[in-house]
Design an enzyme around this catalytic site. Structure first.
Site, PDB file in Angstrom:
ATOM      1  N   LYS A  63       0.855  -1.197   0.000  1.00  0.00           N
ATOM      2  CA  LYS A  63       0.000   0.000   0.000  1.00  0.00           C
ATOM      3  C   LYS A  63       0.884   1.238   0.000  1.00  0.00           C
ATOM      4  O   LYS A  63       1.888   1.286   0.728  1.00  0.00           O
ATOM      5  CB  LYS A  63      -0.893  -0.031   1.253  1.00  0.00           C
ATOM      6  CG  LYS A  63      -1.914   1.097   1.331  1.00  0.00           C
ATOM      7  CD  LYS A  63      -2.838   0.930   2.543  1.00  0.00           C
ATOM      8  CE  LYS A  63      -3.910   2.014   2.607  1.00  0.00           C
ATOM      9  NZ  LYS A  63      -4.828   1.861   3.746  1.00  0.00           N
TER      10      LYS A  63
ATOM     11  N   SER B  16      -9.871   2.134   2.735  1.00  0.00           N
ATOM     12  CA  SER B  16      -8.956   2.792   1.843  1.00  0.00           C
ATOM     13  C   SER B  16      -7.952   1.877   1.148  1.00  0.00           C
ATOM     14  O   SER B  16      -7.353   2.270   0.150  1.00  0.00           O
ATOM     15  CB  SER B  16      -8.186   3.849   2.635  1.00  0.00           C
ATOM     16  OG  SER B  16      -7.316   3.236   3.571  1.00  0.00           O
TER      17      SER B  16
ATOM     18  N   SER C  89     -10.331   0.036   6.985  1.00  0.00           N
ATOM     19  CA  SER C  89      -9.696   0.059   5.655  1.00  0.00           C
ATOM     20  C   SER C  89      -9.009  -1.207   5.204  1.00  0.00           C
ATOM     21  O   SER C  89      -8.591  -1.293   4.057  1.00  0.00           O
ATOM     22  CB  SER C  89      -8.676   1.189   5.597  1.00  0.00           C
ATOM     23  OG  SER C  89      -9.336   2.385   5.307  1.00  0.00           O
TER      24      SER C  89
HETATM   25  N1  GLN Z   1     -13.515   4.640   5.801  1.00  0.00           N
HETATM   26  C1  GLN Z   1     -12.925   5.138   7.005  1.00  0.00           C
HETATM   27  C2  GLN Z   1     -12.564   6.588   6.847  1.00  0.00           C
HETATM   28  O1  GLN Z   1     -12.869   7.107   5.841  1.00  0.00           O
HETATM   29  C3  GLN Z   1     -11.764   4.293   7.399  1.00  0.00           C
HETATM   30  C4  GLN Z   1     -10.507   4.600   6.702  1.00  0.00           C
HETATM   31  C5  GLN Z   1      -9.356   3.788   7.174  1.00  0.00           C
HETATM   32  O2  GLN Z   1      -9.532   2.817   7.898  1.00  0.00           O
HETATM   33  N2  GLN Z   1      -8.164   4.219   6.812  1.00  0.00           N
HETATM   34  O3  GLN Z   1     -11.995   7.195   7.698  1.00  0.00           O
END
Ligand code: GLN
Length: 495
Positions: free
Chosen positions: A78, A157, A181
Site C-alpha cells: 500500500k 482505503s 480500511s
Molecule cells: N472509511 C474510514 C474513513 O474514511 C476508514 C478509513 C481507514 O480505515 N483508513 O476514515
C-alpha cells in the site's frame, strides 16, 4: 505459468519448497498479470526490476537452505508505507515525487522474511475513504463486476491492495486500517484481511492518518495466508512508542478448522434497521456455520455502538488535522510558491496539494480541536471512546469472539455515495467500533449476493488474541467454502 497466480501463499510456499517452480518464475507470472490488468489502475508505481532482483536473491537464499516466512512471495505494498528509494505518495498530489530515504518497519520485516515487492498500490488519499475514489491517481476498479457489468469500487482505503490480490496480481498485500480500511475492501473483493490489535504492528514509516487508530495488517485470499503474513509483519519496534513488546505467536498453528469450546458473541446492536436482507442472511448463515464448527453462540450487548461512528468522525479528523500539518511545502513533496510571503506559500501548497475529502477532514479536525469546542467535541469523544472499549471488555467476559457483518452492502458502483459524505461514512458502521476499542478484527469471504458480488463476515477478538480471530476466521471460511473468482479472471482464464 499463469496458473501460478491462482495459488494461495501457503500453496506457493510449498511449491517453492518442493522446487516445483522458482520465485523468479512465480514473480514473472505476477508481473505479467500486473501488466495485463492495468485497466484496474491498482498500482501507482510498478517495480518489476526490483521484484526480479528480490526474486533472484530469494531463490539463492532458498538454495542455500535459508528460507524466511514469506520467502519468494510476490506482494503489493500500500502506498502509505514508506519504501526506501521508491516513491511513496499516500495517493496525494502533495506527496507526488516523494522518495523516502528509509523503509517502514513492517516492509522491512517482510523483506527480511523474503517477500518480493511488485509495486506500490493506490488508496483513498491519506487513507481517508471507503471507495478509492479520492485518490489523486484516479479511481481503482474492483475486478468483480455486478450482473449489469458496471464498474464497482474495490472499497477503501486499502482498495489497491484488495484489487491487486483479487485480480491475482499479488499473492498478498499490506493494508492499513484506521476505521475499517483492511476489512471493508477485503469484504468487497472476496478476500480475507485482518487488522491486528493496536500496537501489534509498528507504525514506524507508515504515513500517519489518525495515530491512535492506525494499524497495519495483511489482505490475502485466505485466513491462513493472513496468518502467515501477519506473523512476518508484526512485532515490537522501539521506534514506535505505541508498539507492544509482546511475542508474536505462530498464528498458523491455531488454524485447526474447529471451534469446539469457543463462545461466539452476537451483538444485538449490530442488527440495525435498514440493513439489507442479504447482509442479514449471510450473518445468520455465518452463525449457523460457527455452530456447525462446534461453537457455542451467545447473545451479547455493545450498548454504545450507536455512538461509534460520530465518535470516530471526531477523533480521526482531529488527529488527521494535526498529522497533516507537516505538509507545508517546506519539507516534503509539492511546493506552490508564486511569490508572496511564507503564509501564502503554505496556503497555496495545501490548497493545491490536498483533495476535497482531506480538506474536509482537516477542517472538521481543526474545528473540534479549537479552544471553544475542544471540550464539547474532542474530550467528549474521548470519553465515549472509553465507554465503547468498556462494552467490548464486558462482552468478552461472555464470549471469546464476536461475529458480525463486515459492511452494510456489497461493493457499490463508482460514483455512488459520492454526493453525500455522511452516506459514505455509514459504510464504516460495523468496523469503527473495534478500531476505537483497539481490538483485533478480520473479514473473511463468506458468499455472494444476488448481484454475484462478494460478502464478508467480520470476526472481532480480545486484545492480543489474533490467534483466536484467525482460528475462527479459518474455521468459518472452511464451512463457507468460498471459491468464486472475479468474472473478468474467468474470462481471461478461458481465453
Ligand atoms: N472509511 C474510514 C474513513 O474514511 C476508514 C478509513 C481507514 O480505515 N483508513 O476514515
Amino acid at each position: 505459468m499463469s496458473d501460478l497466480t491462482h495459488l494461495t501463499i501457503a500453496q506457493a510456499l510449498s511449491g517453492l519448497k518442493n522446487k516445483d517452480f522458482t520465485s523468479v518464475e512465480l514473480t514473472e507470472a505476477h508481473i505479467n498479470a500486473m501488466q495485463d490488468a492495468r485497466d484496474l489502475n491498482a498500482f501507482i508505481v510498478e517495480t518489476p526490476e526490483k521484484a526480479m532482483e528480490q526474486a533472484k536473491a530469494s531463490d539463492a537464499r532458498r538454495a542455500s537452505g535459508d528460507a524466511g516466512l514469506l520467502e519468494g512471495i510476490p506482494m503489493a505494498i500500500k502506498d502509505l508505507f514508506c519504501t526506501e528509494g521508491v516513491q511513496t505518495t499516500a495517493s496525494s498530489k502533495i506527496l507526488e515525487g516523494f522518495i523516502p530515504q528509509y523503509e517502514s518497519t513492517v516492509t522491512t520485516n517482510m523483506f527480511r522474511d523474503g517477500a518480493v515487492m511488485l509495486g506500490k498500490v493506490g488508496l483513498d488519499e491519506f487513507a481517508m475513504g471507503s471507495s478509492n475514489t479520492t485518490s489523486y491517481f484516479g479511481n481503482i476498479i474492483n475486478p468483480w463486476k455486478a450482473n449489469d457489468g458496471k464498474d464497482l469500487v474495490p472499497g477503501g482505503s486499502s482498495g489497491g491492495s484488495a484489487a491487486a490480490v483479487a485480480a491475482r496480481i499479488a499473492m498478498g498485500a499490506t493494508g492499513t486500517d484506521t476505521g475499517g480500511s483492511i476489512r471493508q475492501p477485503a469484504a468487497f473483493c472476496g478476500l480475507a484481511g485482518i487488522k491486528p490489535t493496536y500496537g501489534r504492528c509498528s507504525r514506524w514509516g507508515i504515513i500517519a492518518f489518525a495515530s491512535s487508530l492506525d494499524q497495519a495488517g495483511p489482505i490475502a485470499r485466505t485466513s491462513e495466508d493472513c496468518a502467515i503474513m501477519l506473523e512476518s509483519m508484526a512485532g515490537f519496534d522501539a521506534k514506535d512508542s505505541t508498539s507492544a513488546d509482546k511475542p508474536v505467536p505462530k498464528f498458523t498453528e491455531s488454524l485447526t478448522g474447529d471451534m469446539k469450546g469457543l463462545r461466539v458473541g452476537i451483538p444485538k446492536e449490530y442488527r440495525m434497521d435498514g440493513t439489507p436482507d442479504e447482509i442479514v442472511k449471510i450473518w445468520d448463515q455465518g452463525i449457523a456455520w460457527a455452530k456447525d464448527a462446534g461453537a457455542e453462540i451467545v447473545d451479547v450487548s455493545l450498548p454504545h455502538t450507536k455512538y461509534a461512528l460520530p465518535t470516530y468522525y471526531i477523533i480521526a479528523p482531529a488527529e488527521a488535522s494535526s498529522n497533516l500539518s507537516r505538509y507545508d511545502g517546506v519539507r516534503y513533496g509539492l511546493r506552490v510558491d508564486e511569490g508572496g510571503n511564507l503564509n501564502d506559500m503554505y496556503a497555496k501548497t495545501r490548497a493545491e496539494g490536498f483533495g476535497d475529502e482531506v480538506k474536509r477532514r482537516i477542517m472538521i479536525g481543526a474545528y473540534v480541536l479549537s479552544a471553544g469546542y475542544y471540550d464539547a467535541y474532542y474530550i467528549k469523544a474521548q470519553k465515549v471512546r472509553r465507554l465503547i472499549l468498556n462494552d467490548f471488555i464486558k462482552a468478552y467476559e461472555q464470549c471469546d469472539v464476536l461475529l458480525t457483518p463486515t459492511a452494510p452492502s456489497s461493493a457499490f458502483a463508482i460514483g455512488e455515495n459520492e454526493d453525500d459524505p455522511i452516506k459514505m461514512y455509514l459504510n464504516d458502521v460495523f468496523t469503527v467500533p473495534a478500531s476505537l476499542a483497539g481490538v483485533p478484527g478480520m473479514s473473511i469471504p463468506a458468499g455472494l449476493d444476488a448481484k454475484g458480488l462478494p460478502l464478508g463476515l467480520q470476526i472481532l477478538g480480545r486484545p492480543w488474541d489474533e490467534a483466536t480471530v484467525l482460528k475462527v476466521g479459518h474455521a468459518i471460511e472452511q464451512k463457507a467454502g468460498f471459491n468464486a473468482i472475479p468474472q473478468s479472471l474467468l474470462n481471461k482464464k478461458a481465453a
